[in-house]
Design an enzyme around this catalytic site. Structure first.
Site, PDB file in Angstrom:
ATOM      1  N   SER A  36      40.267  17.959  -3.304  1.00 28.98           N
ATOM      2  CA  SER A  36      39.288  18.771  -4.507  1.00 28.98           C
ATOM      3  C   SER A  36      40.092  18.434  -5.607  1.00 28.98           C
ATOM      4  CB  SER A  36      39.731  20.153  -3.885  1.00 28.98           C
ATOM      5  OG  SER A  36      38.880  20.548  -2.871  1.00 28.98           O
ATOM      6  N   HIS A  68      33.932  17.573  -3.955  1.00 27.30           N
ATOM      7  CA  HIS A  68      34.073  16.337  -3.115  1.00 27.30           C
ATOM      8  C   HIS A  68      33.198  15.295  -3.359  1.00 27.30           C
ATOM      9  CE1 HIS A  68      37.737  17.258  -0.338  1.00 27.30           C
ATOM     10  NE2 HIS A  68      37.524  18.597  -0.953  1.00 27.30           N
ATOM     11  N   ARG A  89      36.236  14.304   2.301  1.00 28.40           N
ATOM     12  CA  ARG A  89      36.842  14.347   3.726  1.00 28.40           C
ATOM     13  C   ARG A  89      35.984  15.508   4.460  1.00 28.40           C
ATOM     14  NH1 ARG A  89      41.908  16.109   0.944  1.00 28.40           N
ATOM     15  NH2 ARG A  89      43.132  14.476   2.003  1.00 28.40           N
ATOM     16  N   THR A  90      36.233  15.656   5.701  1.00 24.49           N
ATOM     17  CA  THR A  90      35.873  16.610   6.449  1.00 24.49           C
ATOM     18  C   THR A  90      37.180  17.555   6.742  1.00 24.49           C
ATOM     19  OG1 THR A  90      34.522  15.336   7.857  1.00 24.49           O
ATOM     20  CG2 THR A  90      35.429  17.266   8.916  1.00 24.49           C
ATOM     21  N   HIS A  91      36.941  18.875   6.578  1.00 19.40           N
ATOM     22  CA  HIS A  91      37.979  19.753   6.771  1.00 19.40           C
ATOM     23  C   HIS A  91      38.088  20.450   7.947  1.00 19.40           C
ATOM     24  CE1 HIS A  91      37.704  19.260   2.098  1.00 19.40           C
ATOM     25  NE2 HIS A  91      38.751  20.021   2.194  1.00 19.40           N
ATOM     26  N   GLU A 190      45.111  32.174   1.518  1.00 20.50           N
ATOM     27  CA  GLU A 190      46.168  32.674   2.063  1.00 20.50           C
ATOM     28  C   GLU A 190      46.498  34.152   1.303  1.00 20.50           C
ATOM     29  OE1 GLU A 190      46.490  29.845   0.288  1.00 20.50           O
ATOM     30  OE2 GLU A 190      45.946  28.642   1.913  1.00 20.50           O
ATOM     31  N   SER A 209      44.398  21.021   4.176  1.00 19.68           N
ATOM     32  CA  SER A 209      43.952  19.696   4.465  1.00 19.68           C
ATOM     33  C   SER A 209      45.304  18.963   4.680  1.00 19.68           C
ATOM     34  CB  SER A 209      43.207  18.995   3.404  1.00 19.68           C
ATOM     35  OG  SER A 209      43.791  18.659   2.014  1.00 19.68           O
ATOM     36  N   ASN A 232      46.013  26.031  -8.983  1.00 19.06           N
ATOM     37  CA  ASN A 232      46.278  27.306  -9.170  1.00 19.06           C
ATOM     38  C   ASN A 232      47.699  27.877  -8.596  1.00 19.06           C
ATOM     39  OD1 ASN A 232      44.136  26.970  -6.411  1.00 19.06           O
ATOM     40  ND2 ASN A 232      45.755  28.800  -6.140  1.00 19.06           N
TER      41      ASN A 232
END
Length: 269
Positions: A36, A68, A89-91, A190, A209, A232
């Site tokens: 990202s 992405h 990418r695949t997460h 989170e 990731s 961030n």
């Protein structure tokens, strides 16, 4: 030639055969996975030899996350090395398991890459590392509860992130800090309590990731360089609510710095 879709190694070999054939290359020297905020930095790495849409390669699917790209670019770097640059990418939070997450890493290894640069956008636990700060990953904590490995596959992760490659990165930017990356499962951000927990455990960065990909890369014998872009401040540290648009904006603002960093790495790896 038929491919056993249940065999990760066979699927990676199938993708590798397609890449070699259609790109007209024998091997990859290195690979990069752009997370990202990083895709905009892919345009100055060298001469593009061939471009694949990821969804057209065996075992891959189109990225589902804004920010992405969805390509594998085969690039000849300034020092005449051949790099495979994944702009998506695949997460793990997509719910398809750990094996699709690491398919790009295993495919790069199957085409011969011996080093890989894994990048991501992340939350920073250090107020000094505000949005737009690239941070080298010195180690990780995997809180996904998952692994791409199966059975009695015991891989030493003492030096999961190559000290040699981190030193090369500091030749490009001597000011690069380094820290410990904590991968959560996601896709929710989170909570402040989880961020405090990560800090107590020794974390400096939080994201969704990279750790699983690093495990697969080390299984394949690849050297790993991990770089996070702090997009961030993490929950409870940031004075504002978290928003994925903020991640994209931070990546766009940092694009010139990231482009210079990646190009410098491509000239050295």
């Amino acid at each position: 030639m038929s491919t056993n879709l249940d065999d990760p190694a066979a699927l990676a070999e199938a993708a590798a055969r397609t890449i070699r054939r259609e790109a007209g290359i024998g091997t990859l020297d290195l690979a990069m996975v752009l997370g990202s905020g990083w895709s905009a930095a892919a345009d100055d790495l060298g001469t593009v030899v061939h471009t694949f849409e990821l969804a057209d390669l065996p075992g891959f699917s189109a990225p589902v996350v804004a920010g992405h790209g969805g390509q594998l670019r085969i690039v000849e770097t300034p020092n005449r090395r051949i790099a495979g640059v994944f702009t998506g990418r695949t997460h793990f939070y997509e719910g398809r398991g750990a094996v699709p997450v690491v398919h790009g890493v295993r495919t790069a290894a199957a085409v011969g890459a011996t080093a890989i640069v894994l990048t991501n956008g992340c939350g920073s636990l250090n107020p000094d590392w505000g949005p737009g700060t690239p941070v080298l990953i010195a180690d990780h904590i995997n809180l996904t509860g998952a692994s791409p490995l199966a059975g009695a596959t015991f891989i030493d992760l003492t030096d999961a992130y190559s000290r040699r490659l981190r030193e090369l990165a500091r030749e490009v930017d001597p000011a690069l800090p380094e820290g410990v990356y904590v991968q959560f499962r996601g896709p929710q951000y989170e909570t402040p309590a989880e961020v405090r927990m990560a800090k107590v455990l020794g974390g400096d960065l939080v994201g969704m990731s990279t750790a699983l990909e690093t495990i697969a890369a080390r299984e394949a014998g690849m050297e790993v360089l991990g770089i996070s872009l702090a997009t961030n401040l993490a929950a409870g540290i940031s004075p504002t609510p978290l928003d994925h648009a903020e991640v994209i904006e931070a990546g766009q603002a940092a694009a010139p710095k990231l482009r210079s960093l990646l190009r410098g790495l491509a000239e050295r790896l």
